[in-house]
Scaffold this active site. Structure first.
Site, mmCIF file in Angstrom:
data_model
loop_
_atom_site.group_PDB
_atom_site.id
_atom_site.type_symbol
_atom_site.label_atom_id
_atom_site.label_comp_id
_atom_site.label_asym_id
_atom_site.label_seq_id
_atom_site.Cartn_x
_atom_site.Cartn_y
_atom_site.Cartn_z
ATOM 1 N N GLU A 56 0.865 -1.189 0.000
ATOM 2 C CA GLU A 56 0.000 0.000 0.000
ATOM 3 C C GLU A 56 0.899 1.236 0.000
ATOM 4 O OE1 GLU A 56 -2.835 -0.316 3.191
ATOM 5 O OE2 GLU A 56 -3.775 -2.076 2.253
ATOM 6 N N GLU A 58 9.205 -8.885 -3.516
ATOM 7 C CA GLU A 58 9.119 -10.106 -2.697
ATOM 8 C C GLU A 58 9.989 -10.006 -1.443
ATOM 9 O OE1 GLU A 58 7.719 -10.415 -5.511
ATOM 10 O OE2 GLU A 58 7.438 -12.473 -6.178
#
Ligand SMILES: Cc1cc2nc3c(=O)[nH]c(=O)nc-3n(C[C@H](O)[C@H](O)[C@H](O)COP(=O)(O)OP(=O)(O)OC[C@H]3O[C@@H](n4cnc5c(N)ncnc54)[C@H](O)[C@@H]3O)c2cc1C
Length: 404
Positions: free
Chosen positions: A132, A384
């Protein structure tokens, strides 16, 4: 010039055949076209169409759903070859691979039957969304929410950031909070399978309230779009909760962390692929370019650089394949996947930089492929989980395994 790349003796016949096929595809169709798509920051649709024909969107999806049913090790070998061509191409497959993994491991039979056949052909492509605007590494700090409505559907609200394939995917695996007060926070997180119209910025009808703003402008990793997502009253039926409402609510964090483990092997393979290409370019250039009366490859300082580059690539590849093989054997591979991701992504950046240095001033020119690699490689340090986060994972797992 394909040199010192994946050792075919360590492969099964099937792995050798598919790896050679993908390498040829990269040599003939990806590498020659990458400069154009990178320069224009344009989605490489003709390459993706070829990938659909080659079945590359269904590599790990079981045959009963139309895929190839291959293991993570073979997938990692394929990703290395695609990334050797251009990491944006592996980025187009990567989020799709994570989405299909989530469905295969946690989805209900109905969810698998609904999505996997179309995903195996690439007709439907997947993205996944944790990050986000204010949260990346600290996933439990996300603010997006979903609440259950009286009619049984769930309403998602919030803003997501950095979603690879965010615009052109038709389905996004999105992590939100269904119980924002949960303590610890991960118990209140759920993964929704959010459907949308591929390519639509404003969704309508059943998918109204799902907006995809214009793509984010990036230094590299072009061609594949990274976007924000805005959920404003987006209704998601309960059957789109990953694993079903009963089993899936509150399980999203664990599901996503599991998927990131295989995602880390995938990013590690991308590090190996980009480093491999950088080495090939350095080996060629250093034998062509002359200084002080001889090819620069004959200067020991350059040879040492080449030696270190090749050694690091081999080590990164071995770590990557070890993590993939452990996972395929059903063994724990969290620590090993973290090590592979950390080492291979750092190797990608270091080897690309060494190759860039070997190219001298020409490495700074857009005429040379290494310039693109130099802009692409740093992404692997971030996606990741950053290198710092990998070290946290490795340290924690080490202590868990060696508790006194
Ligand atoms: C091109 C691109 C594509 C992406 N694609 C996706 C996607 O498809 N889906 C998705 O969900 N996300 C995606 N991401 C987001 C990516 O996963 C995050 O950027 C990443 O997790 C880092 O989060 P952050 O950017 O918020 O950095 P932060 O979490 O704010 O970290 C900033 C810095 O602080 C360090 N740091 C943070 N916490 C600690 C700590 N505890 N100890 C030490 N150091 C720490 C980090 O390592 C980093 O160096 C993408 C990002 C990029 C750039």
């Amino acid at each position: 010039m394909a040199v010192a790349s994946q050792r075919s003796t360590e492969m099964t016949d099937e792995q050798r055949a598919i790896t050679e096929m993908v390498r040829q595809f990269a040599d003939e169709q990806i590498i020659p076209a990458a400069e154009h798509y990178d320069h224009e920051d344009e989605f490489p649709e003709p390459i993706v169409e070829q990938m659909r024909k080659l079945g590359l969107f269904g590599v790990t999806i079981p045959e009963e759903y139309g895929g190839m049913g291959l293991d993570l090790t073979t997938y990692a070998m394929i990703v290395e070859e695609l990334s050797r061509g251009w990491i944006s191409i592996s980025g187009i497959v990567n989020t799709h691979f994570i989405g299909s993994y989530l469905l295969m491991k946690f989805g209900t039979d109905e969810q698998r039957e609904r999505f996997l056949p179309r995903m195996s052909t690439g007709a439907l492509r997947a993205s996944f969304s944790l990050s986000e605007p204010e949260v990346g590494s600290d996933v439990q700090g996300i603010k997006s929410t979903a609440r259950k409505l009286d009619d049984g559907a769930w309403e998602i609200n919030g803003q997501k950031m950095w979603v690879t394939n965010g615009l052109l995917s038709g389905v996004c695996f999105v992590l939100v909070k269904t119980d924002p007060k949960a303590d610890p926070p991960h118990r209140g997180m759920t993964c929704f399978i959010a459907e949308k119209e591929p390519g639509a910025h404003e969704n309508t009808g059943d998918w109204a309230g799902f907006t995809v703003p214009p793509k984010i402008k990036k230094m590299g990793y072009k061609g594949v779009e990274s976007t924000e997502l805005v959920f404003d009253g987006y209704r998601c039926p309960a059957e789109n909760i990953l694993g079903g409402e009963e089993a899936g609510v509150g399980k999203g964090f664990a599901q996503m962390m599991d998927a990131l483990e295989v995602g880390r092997v995938n990013v590690a393979a991308r590090g190996v692929g980009i480093a491999q290409r950088a080495l090939e370019l350095a080996l060629r250039y250093s034998q062509e370019r002359k200084t002080f009366g001889k090819p620069i490859a004959q200067h020991q300082a350059i040879q040492f650089k080449l030696a270190d580059m090749a050694t690091k690539i081999d080590a990164a590849r071995l770590l990557t394949l070890r993590a993939a093989r452990l996972k395929d054997a059903g063994e724990r591979s969290d620590l090993e996947a973290g090590m592979a991701k950390l080492f291979a992504s750092e190797t990608g950046k270091e080897v690309v930089e060494d190759s860039f240095r070997i190219h001298g001033g020409y490495g700074y020119s857009k005429e040379y492929e290494i310039e693109r690699l130099y802009r692409d490689a740093p992404l692997l340090l971030i996606g990741e989980g950053t290198s710092e986060i990998q070290r946290m994972v490795i340290g924690r797992k080490l202590l868990e395994r060696h508790k006194i």
